[in-house]
Design a protein around this motif. Sequence first.
Motif, PDB file in Angstrom:
ATOM      1  N   PHE A  82      -4.216 -41.538   8.917  1.00 13.61           N
ATOM      2  CA  PHE A  82      -4.120 -42.058   7.384  1.00 13.61           C
ATOM      3  C   PHE A  82      -4.579 -43.196   7.070  1.00 13.61           C
ATOM      4  O   PHE A  82      -4.763 -43.443   6.134  1.00 13.61           O
TER       5      PHE A  82
ATOM      6  N   ASP B 287      -6.664 -33.431  16.844  1.00 13.57           N
ATOM      7  CA  ASP B 287      -6.395 -33.083  15.578  1.00 13.57           C
ATOM      8  C   ASP B 287      -5.113 -33.607  15.249  1.00 13.57           C
ATOM      9  O   ASP B 287      -4.922 -34.328  14.109  1.00 13.57           O
ATOM     10  N   GLU B 288      -4.184 -34.160  16.259  1.00 13.61           N
ATOM     11  CA  GLU B 288      -2.919 -34.694  15.849  1.00 13.61           C
ATOM     12  C   GLU B 288      -2.804 -36.233  16.603  1.00 13.61           C
ATOM     13  O   GLU B 288      -3.443 -36.167  17.612  1.00 13.61           O
TER      14      GLU B 288
ATOM     15  N   SER C 111       5.263 -33.701  11.967  1.00 14.40           N
ATOM     16  CA  SER C 111       4.315 -34.303  10.645  1.00 14.40           C
ATOM     17  C   SER C 111       3.671 -35.628  11.227  1.00 14.40           C
ATOM     18  O   SER C 111       4.129 -36.301  11.717  1.00 14.40           O
ATOM     19  N   THR C 112       2.667 -35.919  10.198  1.00 12.46           N
ATOM     20  CA  THR C 112       1.697 -37.191  10.856  1.00 12.46           C
ATOM     21  C   THR C 112       2.923 -38.464  10.527  1.00 12.46           C
ATOM     22  O   THR C 112       2.754 -39.185  11.146  1.00 12.46           O
TER      23      THR C 112
ATOM     24  N   ASP D   3      -5.824 -36.609  11.861  1.00 15.53           N
ATOM     25  CA  ASP D   3      -4.843 -36.805  10.886  1.00 15.53           C
ATOM     26  C   ASP D   3      -4.555 -38.427  10.680  1.00 15.53           C
ATOM     27  O   ASP D   3      -3.675 -38.805   9.975  1.00 15.53           O
TER      28      ASP D   3
ATOM     29  N   ALA E 211      -1.723 -39.094  14.264  1.00 16.59           N
ATOM     30  CA  ALA E 211      -1.690 -40.291  13.429  1.00 16.59           C
ATOM     31  C   ALA E 211      -2.545 -41.556  13.756  1.00 16.59           C
ATOM     32  O   ALA E 211      -3.642 -41.265  14.148  1.00 16.59           O
TER      33      ALA E 211
END
Length: 441
Positions: free
Chosen positions: A375, A401-402, A109-110, A373, A404
């Motif tokens: 945040f 895309d990934e 996950s992020t 992603d 963080a």
Amino acid sequence: MVSDNATQTPVAGPVAARRRRRVGPHALRTAARARRTWFSVLFFPVFSVYVIVDAIRELRDSIARLRDVQIQARPPFARPDGMPSGADRSVADIAAVIERFPYRPRPMSTSMAFQRDHGPDALGALLSPNPQVTTIPHLYPVQFEQRLFTGHGGVQLAGMQAMHEHRGPAIVIAHGLLMNKNFDVIIQVARRAFEQWGFHVVTLDLRGWGQSVWTTDAPASGGYFEGRDILEVARELHHDPRVTSVAGLGYSLGGSSMLNAAAAQADASDTPLDGGLMSVSPPSMIDEALRHISTRPHWRDPFFGMYHLFEATIRATVRRKGLSKDVRTWLDLVHATGAPYYDVTVEQFAERASAVNFAERIVDPMLVLHAADDFLVPVKHAWALQDAAASNPNVRVIVRDEGAHISFNAVEPSWYWSTMRRWFEYWAEPAGSAPQDAPID
């Protein structure tokens, strides 16, 4: 006639004197004997621990000296075979190579990616408003030495520097918000650049952060003056005959600083940052970034934990600087400190540091890495920068895309290190030795 209740004069004489002498010196002698006894008892275990620690330290230093001999015995930096040089180089050429690197993100996950890369530094981030904690021992190799650099306007900045004995390229590394040069993410890339890539390395505490808080009262400026500081450090490095070119790498706020350094160099008469620039997860719209990190997120948002960490550090900053308790967010902090110090409005503070306002003027090769992603600095900053630099061939934005927030090392370390190394090798100036193969690690 003397009353029975009257105070009687203490009996004087040899008996009372002996009593006083016997009580006082006896207590002192007892305390002295107890102190000597406990010192004797404690000395041997304490001394044993000291001897063990000293032996471990000596072993560590011996290994470090051996490692230093091995590093210095390596051939000087040389660009891999097949790389063009001089005017034949272009951002489009090296970007096409990097775009072909496979990106196979790990399933996480992020939040997990961010914690994996930055969890070890969480305590340092929480204590960042207290400059004394920056003296806590860190894990820089022995080749790195502390020193002061002179930034824009004579500002003194704390840094670490490692230099090879031979000539070669250098790189200046800048940290992000709530970070300093001693954070793990900075030390990792500093070690790799020095030990494996063959670069001279400088890591900086940007104004307002780390040990630079002790050397200047200048607060952070969103990257605007930080970029000019980096430019001055690059000029200073070029005075060393061992330096052939100077590159720049920045993370988050440090990434904004690198973008601002590129803009400042575009207006300068020289090009001290001549080894390529890279910016990882940078905010390109400072006003939008300030609003985002000053707005409480939903508890399910990955930013939720960081927001409360921000709150805690801002409260600590308010106490340390004696600011109004109404200062509760980053935007409030800029209103209270940054904008007044630099004699600008908050709008001017954000506008002049925002890369979307000057991206088309950048004339030096600039690579920006961002994650969809992210945040903390949402990906719209990358898309806005890409639109602003659409007609500028010197700026390339790559979004994955990934990843963080500056956590590519946790998600896809092979792609991350390969991209970084190839970019800086492409633009670096070697010492004139014959090219050698440098496999991607």
